[in-house]
Design a protein around this motif. Sequence first.
Motif, PDB file in Angstrom:
ATOM      1  N   THR A   1      -0.774   3.738  -2.428  1.00  0.00           N
ATOM      2  CA  THR A   1       0.600   3.984  -2.001  1.00  0.00           C
ATOM      3  C   THR A   1       0.738   3.655  -0.525  1.00  0.00           C
ATOM      4  N   HIS A   2       1.833   3.003  -0.176  1.00  0.00           N
ATOM      5  CA  HIS A   2       2.156   2.766   1.227  1.00  0.00           C
ATOM      6  C   HIS A   2       3.234   3.757   1.631  1.00  0.00           C
ATOM      7  N   CYS A   3       2.945   4.562   2.661  1.00  0.00           N
ATOM      8  CA  CYS A   3       3.903   5.521   3.186  1.00  0.00           C
ATOM      9  C   CYS A   3       4.377   5.050   4.553  1.00  0.00           C
ATOM     10  N   CYS A   4       5.696   4.931   4.710  1.00  0.00           N
ATOM     11  CA  CYS A   4       6.249   4.375   5.943  1.00  0.00           C
ATOM     12  C   CYS A   4       7.748   4.655   6.006  1.00  0.00           C
ATOM     13  N   PRO A   5       8.354   4.483   7.185  1.00  0.00           N
ATOM     14  CA  PRO A   5       9.814   4.531   7.256  1.00  0.00           C
ATOM     15  C   PRO A   5      10.410   3.314   6.547  1.00  0.00           C
ATOM     16  N   LYS A   6      11.661   3.410   6.177  1.00  0.00           N
ATOM     17  CA  LYS A   6      12.331   2.284   5.539  1.00  0.00           C
ATOM     18  C   LYS A   6      12.362   1.088   6.493  1.00  0.00           C
ATOM     19  N   GLY A   7      12.071  -0.080   5.923  1.00  0.00           N
ATOM     20  CA  GLY A   7      12.042  -1.302   6.714  1.00  0.00           C
ATOM     21  C   GLY A   7      10.648  -1.788   7.045  1.00  0.00           C
ATOM     22  N   TYR A   8       9.618  -0.965   6.738  1.00  0.00           N
ATOM     23  CA  TYR A   8       8.238  -1.331   7.054  1.00  0.00           C
ATOM     24  C   TYR A   8       7.386  -1.534   5.799  1.00  0.00           C
ATOM     25  N   GLU A   9       7.998  -1.635   4.651  1.00  0.00           N
ATOM     26  CA  GLU A   9       7.274  -1.635   3.389  1.00  0.00           C
ATOM     27  C   GLU A   9       6.427  -2.890   3.176  1.00  0.00           C
ATOM     28  N   ILE A  10       5.230  -2.692   2.629  1.00  0.00           N
ATOM     29  CA  ILE A  10       4.413  -3.807   2.141  1.00  0.00           C
ATOM     30  C   ILE A  10       4.953  -4.187   0.770  1.00  0.00           C
ATOM     31  N   GLU A  11       5.133  -5.464   0.545  1.00  0.00           N
ATOM     32  CA  GLU A  11       5.705  -5.916  -0.722  1.00  0.00           C
ATOM     33  C   GLU A  11       4.736  -5.711  -1.891  1.00  0.00           C
ATOM     34  N   HIS A  12       5.314  -5.455  -3.054  1.00  0.00           N
ATOM     35  CA  HIS A  12       4.596  -5.408  -4.335  1.00  0.00           C
ATOM     36  C   HIS A  12       3.579  -4.263  -4.427  1.00  0.00           C
ATOM     37  N   VAL A  13       3.805  -3.178  -3.696  1.00  0.00           N
ATOM     38  CA  VAL A  13       2.969  -1.984  -3.849  1.00  0.00           C
ATOM     39  C   VAL A  13       3.882  -0.770  -3.998  1.00  0.00           C
ATOM     40  N   ASN A  14       3.299   0.321  -4.477  1.00  0.00           N
ATOM     41  CA  ASN A  14       4.046   1.570  -4.571  1.00  0.00           C
ATOM     42  C   ASN A  14       4.346   2.095  -3.166  1.00  0.00           C
ATOM     43  N   VAL A  15       5.593   2.449  -2.897  1.00  0.00           N
ATOM     44  CA  VAL A  15       6.007   2.912  -1.570  1.00  0.00           C
ATOM     45  C   VAL A  15       6.571   4.322  -1.677  1.00  0.00           C
ATOM     46  N   GLU A  16       6.178   5.167  -0.716  1.00  0.00           N
ATOM     47  CA  GLU A  16       6.710   6.525  -0.621  1.00  0.00           C
ATOM     48  C   GLU A  16       7.170   6.749   0.826  1.00  0.00           C
ATOM     49  N   HIS A  17       8.447   7.078   1.006  1.00  0.00           N
ATOM     50  CA  HIS A  17       8.973   7.287   2.353  1.00  0.00           C
ATOM     51  C   HIS A  17       8.822   8.731   2.831  1.00  0.00           C
ATOM     52  N   ASP A  18       8.543   9.644   1.923  1.00  0.00           N
ATOM     53  CA  ASP A  18       8.384  11.063   2.260  1.00  0.00           C
ATOM     54  C   ASP A  18       6.917  11.335   2.570  1.00  0.00           C
ATOM     55  N   ILE A  19       6.596  11.546   3.841  1.00  0.00           N
ATOM     56  CA  ILE A  19       5.205  11.702   4.259  1.00  0.00           C
ATOM     57  C   ILE A  19       4.560  12.943   3.646  1.00  0.00           C
ATOM     58  N   GLU A  20       5.285  14.028   3.547  1.00  0.00           N
ATOM     59  CA  GLU A  20       4.699  15.251   2.983  1.00  0.00           C
ATOM     60  C   GLU A  20       4.354  15.061   1.506  1.00  0.00           C
TER      61      GLU A  20
END
Length: 276
Positions: A171-190
Motif C-alpha cells: 500500500t502507498h500512503c500519501c496525500p492526494k496528488g502523490y500517488e504511485i500509479e497501479h498500486v493500492n493507495v490509502e490517504h488516511d495515515i492512521e
Amino acid sequence: MKHLIRLTDYSVQDMNNIFILADEVKSGKHKKDLSGKTIVLFFPASSIRTRVTFEKGICLLGGQPILIPSDSLDKKEKIEDVAGYLNNWADCVVIRHSNIDLIEQFSSYSIMPTINAMTKTNHPCEVLSDLYAISKQRDGYLNLAYTFVGVNANIGRAWAEAAKAFGIPFTHCCPKGYEIEHVNVEHDIEKAIKQSDIVLTDSIAKEALKDFEPYQITMDLMCSAKPNAMLNPCPPFTRGEEVSADVINSEFFVGYRFKESLLYIQQAVILYGIHA
C-alpha cells in the motif's frame, strides 16, 4: 548472464536464488569467485552506502573494481560504443545514474551483466537487500503487509516493482496528488499504519514537506500497527521530517545493522548475474 534493471526482471525463484547466494557469501563461500574478473562501477561522488558495499563486496570476492564517475556516460559518445569497448575487458558493469533509459540502453549492447545501482526511477538492489534482511526476521515475509509512506519517487516505485514481481501486499500512503500509479493507495495515515507489518519511508523533497507533515511516522502511529511491526526508513532519513526522533530510538526501527545485508545482496547479485 542476467541483467538487473528493474525488480520486475526477476521472478520469486530468481530472488530466492540470490538469497541463497547471499547466505553462502555471508558464511564464507565464494571468496575467490570473482578472481581474475573486472567489475566496472559508474558512480557519482555523492554515493556512500551503495558504493562502499559494491566496492568492498567485489574485493572480498577476489575481483577488481574500477570506479568511473557516472557523468562519464553523459558525454557525446554513444552508449553503444561505450558498451562495445567495455565488452572487451569487463565482466560486469554496475551503473548508478539518474536516467534508467541510459542503463537499459547500455544493457542492450552489453554481453556482460548490467546492474542498476540506483536511478530516479527505482533502486532495485536496496529493496532486494531490505527483503533479504526482513526474511531473516519474519516468517512468511512475502505475505506481510508492506506500507510505503512517502512521495512518488525511486524508493516507493522500487517497492511497487517488488510488489508486482513477488506478489507482496503493498500500500502507498500519501496525500492526494502523490500517488504511485497501479498500486493500492490509502490517504488516511492512521488507517494505513494499523494494517501494516512493515512501514517504509523515504526522504521528502523540500517542496513536499508541508504536505507530508501529517504523515510523519511517530511512536503513537507505530504503536497502533500490527504486532511486531517494523519501521524501515530508507537512508538518508531526517528526524522531524518523515520520521520522529523518538521512533528512531525505539524498538520499531530496524537499526543500522539491518543495512549490513546490502553487502551480501550486492555480492550475490553480481555472482548471479555472471553465472545465471
